[in-house]
Design a protein around this motif. Structure first.
Motif, mmCIF file in Angstrom:
data_model
loop_
_atom_site.group_PDB
_atom_site.id
_atom_site.type_symbol
_atom_site.label_atom_id
_atom_site.label_comp_id
_atom_site.label_asym_id
_atom_site.label_seq_id
_atom_site.Cartn_x
_atom_site.Cartn_y
_atom_site.Cartn_z
ATOM 1 N N LYS A 198 0.828 -1.218 0.000
ATOM 2 C CA LYS A 198 0.000 0.000 0.000
ATOM 3 C C LYS A 198 0.860 1.267 0.000
ATOM 4 N N GLY A 199 2.167 1.100 -0.192
ATOM 5 C CA GLY A 199 3.056 2.253 -0.189
ATOM 6 C C GLY A 199 3.686 2.431 1.187
ATOM 7 N N ASP A 200 4.860 3.044 1.192
ATOM 8 C CA ASP A 200 5.561 3.288 2.451
ATOM 9 C C ASP A 200 5.169 4.674 2.953
ATOM 10 N N GLN A 201 4.257 4.714 3.951
ATOM 11 C CA GLN A 201 3.707 6.004 4.427
ATOM 12 C C GLN A 201 4.806 6.896 4.999
ATOM 13 N N SER A 202 5.883 6.289 5.535
ATOM 14 C CA SER A 202 6.915 7.101 6.184
ATOM 15 C C SER A 202 7.626 8.012 5.200
ATOM 16 N N LYS A 203 7.513 7.718 3.903
ATOM 17 C CA LYS A 203 8.189 8.537 2.894
ATOM 18 C C LYS A 203 7.301 9.693 2.427
#
Ligand SMILES: Cc1cc2nc3c(=O)[nH]c(=O)nc-3n(C[C@H](O)[C@H](O)[C@H](O)COP(=O)(O)O)c2cc1C
Length: 205
Positions: A198-203
């Motif tokens: 689902k994508g790396d939210q931290s980026k």
């Protein structure tokens, strides 16, 4: 949708078992033509404790926890070259070989098939239908790699038995399902999406 699933004698019988369980649960598949090599029976016994010798519809339905009278899975004997998957005139969406041994991979790549798995894969390619190969060996030698390249050139999709870890699996089943859901994606078969990136939210900003 109708699909053929072939199980061969590479390690990873659990991939085949869970692929069949998820295909059956999806509701998107009306018929699964199941073919199993002799070596696949041995590996299923060694790895899963499953006795699939002399398998028939009843035994397969039990293995897949389907009702005894279910017609979803049609089991074809390996030597039955008159079975429906052996003919291009029988319509179906494609075929999955999971797991695929290097022996079966070589037979399909050379076109020198001797059993229903080889024939059905050959038919799938000649009809321009999707042939999904899930190879398992380690390490690969040059013959294995050349055979895979040959099959990719012929139109097969090579999806190695290399599950990802980014969904942080907590069990072998969760790990295996990462790969199984990639298999289902190839035929647009719906699944739980549990392992979808689902994508790396931290980026994100
Ligand atoms: C427990 C077990 C694990 C095996 N694992 C592999 C494997 O990962 N890859 C492979 O190519 N062959 C493996 N083999 C060897 C194949 O089963 C053997 O080459 C067989 O002839 C393949 O036949 P098939 O392609 O008709 O299934 C394994 C055999 C056993 C008994």
């Amino acid at each position: 949708m109708e699909l053929t699933v072939a199980i061969t004698g590479a390690s990873g019988a659990i991939y085949a078992h869970r692929t069949l369980l998820h295909l059956a649960a999806s509701g998107a598949v009306e018929r699964i033509n199941l073919i199993m090599s002799k070596a696949a029976e041995t590996v299923a016994r060694v790895e899963l404790g499953a006795d699939l010798r002399e398998a028939d519809a009843k035994k397969i339905n039990e293995w897949l926890k389907l009702p005894p009278d279910s017609k979803l899975v049609r089991f074809h004997r390996l030597d039955n070259l008159a079975a429906t998957p052996a003919s291009g005139s029988h319509p179906q969406a494609g075929m999955i070989v999971v797991p695929c041994s290097m022996g079966t991979l070589g037979a399909i790549a050379t076109g020198a098939g001797t059993n229903l798995i080889h024939r059905a894969a050959d038919v799938t390619l000649k009809e321009g239908r999707k042939l999904l190969i899930v190879p398992r060996e380690s390490p690969y030698n040059a013959i294995h790699l050349e055979n895979m390249l040959c099959l990719a050139h012929a139109g097969a999709r090579i999806l190695p038995a290399s599950p990802g870890f980014y969904h942080r699996p907590q069990s072998i089943e969760e790990l295996v399902d990462h790969l199984v859901f990639r298999i289902l994606d190839q035929f647009n078969v719906p699944h739980s999406q549990a392992t979808r990136w689902k994508g790396d939210q931290s980026k994100d900003e």
